[in-house]
Design a protein around this motif. Sequence first.
Motif, PDB file in Angstrom:
ATOM      1  N   LEU A 282       0.830  -1.201   0.000  1.00 21.51           N
ATOM      2  CA  LEU A 282       0.000   0.000   0.000  1.00 21.51           C
ATOM      3  C   LEU A 282       0.870   1.260   0.000  1.00 21.51           C
ATOM      4  O   LEU A 282       0.623   2.198  -0.753  1.00 21.51           O
ATOM      5  N   GLY A 283       1.888   1.262   0.841  1.00 19.97           N
ATOM      6  CA  GLY A 283       2.800   2.404   0.877  1.00 19.97           C
ATOM      7  C   GLY A 283       3.477   2.615  -0.471  1.00 19.97           C
ATOM      8  O   GLY A 283       3.576   3.747  -0.960  1.00 19.97           O
ATOM      9  N   HIS A 284       3.915   1.532  -1.080  1.00 20.60           N
ATOM     10  CA  HIS A 284       4.582   1.630  -2.379  1.00 20.60           C
ATOM     11  C   HIS A 284       3.624   2.153  -3.440  1.00 20.60           C
ATOM     12  O   HIS A 284       3.974   3.057  -4.216  1.00 20.60           O
ATOM     13  N   SER A 285       2.394   1.627  -3.470  1.00 17.50           N
ATOM     14  CA  SER A 285       1.432   2.051  -4.490  1.00 17.50           C
ATOM     15  C   SER A 285       1.032   3.519  -4.333  1.00 17.50           C
ATOM     16  O   SER A 285       0.716   4.187  -5.316  1.00 17.50           O
ATOM     17  N   LYS A 286       1.063   4.023  -3.103  1.00 18.72           N
ATOM     18  CA  LYS A 286       0.688   5.420  -2.850  1.00 18.72           C
ATOM     19  C   LYS A 286       1.903   6.351  -2.816  1.00 18.72           C
ATOM     20  O   LYS A 286       1.740   7.559  -2.672  1.00 18.72           O
ATOM     21  N   GLY A 287       3.099   5.787  -2.873  1.00 24.00           N
ATOM     22  CA  GLY A 287       4.297   6.604  -2.785  1.00 24.00           C
ATOM     23  C   GLY A 287       4.479   7.221  -1.411  1.00 24.00           C
ATOM     24  O   GLY A 287       4.989   8.334  -1.282  1.00 24.00           O
ATOM     25  N   LYS A 288       4.077   6.493  -0.375  1.00 18.66           N
ATOM     26  CA  LYS A 288       4.127   6.982   1.003  1.00 18.66           C
ATOM     27  C   LYS A 288       5.092   6.139   1.833  1.00 18.66           C
ATOM     28  O   LYS A 288       5.381   4.990   1.510  1.00 18.66           O
ATOM     29  N   THR A 289       5.554   6.737   2.937  1.00 17.49           N
ATOM     30  CA  THR A 289       6.519   6.064   3.805  1.00 17.49           C
ATOM     31  C   THR A 289       5.951   5.857   5.200  1.00 17.49           C
ATOM     32  O   THR A 289       5.009   6.533   5.609  1.00 17.49           O
ATOM     33  N   VAL A 290       6.552   4.904   5.924  1.00 16.88           N
ATOM     34  CA  VAL A 290       6.118   4.596   7.283  1.00 16.88           C
ATOM     35  C   VAL A 290       7.312   4.575   8.236  1.00 16.88           C
ATOM     36  O   VAL A 290       8.452   4.391   7.819  1.00 16.88           O
ATOM     37  N   GLY A 291       6.987   4.745   9.516  1.00 13.59           N
ATOM     38  CA  GLY A 291       7.990   4.664  10.562  1.00 13.59           C
ATOM     39  C   GLY A 291       7.346   4.140  11.833  1.00 13.59           C
ATOM     40  O   GLY A 291       6.116   4.082  11.939  1.00 13.59           O
ATOM     41  N   THR A 292       8.174   3.758  12.782  1.00  7.77           N
ATOM     42  CA  THR A 292       7.673   3.196  14.032  1.00  7.77           C
ATOM     43  C   THR A 292       8.373   3.804  15.245  1.00  7.77           C
ATOM     44  O   THR A 292       9.522   4.224  15.164  1.00  7.77           O
ATOM     45  N   ALA A 293       7.638   3.818  16.354  1.00  9.33           N
ATOM     46  CA  ALA A 293       8.193   4.139  17.669  1.00  9.33           C
ATOM     47  C   ALA A 293       7.725   3.013  18.578  1.00  9.33           C
ATOM     48  O   ALA A 293       6.534   2.878  18.836  1.00  9.33           O
ATOM     49  N   GLU A 294       8.643   2.193  19.027  1.00 11.12           N
ATOM     50  CA  GLU A 294       8.273   0.995  19.775  1.00 11.12           C
ATOM     51  C   GLU A 294       8.888   0.979  21.161  1.00 11.12           C
ATOM     52  O   GLU A 294      10.050   1.308  21.333  1.00 11.12           O
ATOM     53  N   SER A 295       8.088   0.569  22.111  1.00  9.40           N
ATOM     54  CA  SER A 295       8.587   0.366  23.460  1.00  9.40           C
ATOM     55  C   SER A 295       8.511  -1.123  23.788  1.00  9.40           C
ATOM     56  O   SER A 295       9.471  -1.855  23.581  1.00  9.40           O
TER      57      SER A 295
END
Length: 175
Positions: free
Chosen positions: A26-39
Amino acid sequence: MADKSRDIELPTRDQILEAAKEVLDLGHSKGKTVGTAESCTGGLVSGALTAVPGSSSVVRGGITSYAIPVKHAVLGVSQDILDAPGVGAVSPECAAQMAQGARRVLASDVAVSITGIAGPGGAEPGKPVGTVWFGMSNGSTIATEMHLFTGDRREVRMKAVMVALGLLKEGLEEL
């Protein structure tokens, strides 16, 4: 803010990888990026995403903010929230600020955060083992939700990974 207070089935490794692949597709098809903040998941969401070939075109990075000072110094979570009785690191306020901070620091379009009590110890009044708060920020939405998971430490963490991947997907779908 949603208090889901519900459990989910323990996902298999294949289910987690399929959910990660859906986020990346989905990110690739929309040209969007993701990130995480994990504890409490300690980087497992980032690990699931980066286990999929080609993830580098979508994944900006992940911040494992296990320690309270990292939540504050790196992600910008307010010290007032972290110190407030009954609020603290396992709260919707902290989850929201973690997601916003990850999105800002990583320059991603969507970020998810996870903060909770995986066990076996660490329970607090009103926050039993298995309490996990999630945050999602995508620039137009900041959402939080809480789940109360059953199981041992590993099970709580795997369930949290699956929910976080779902939130990343939802955040991308809104863009």
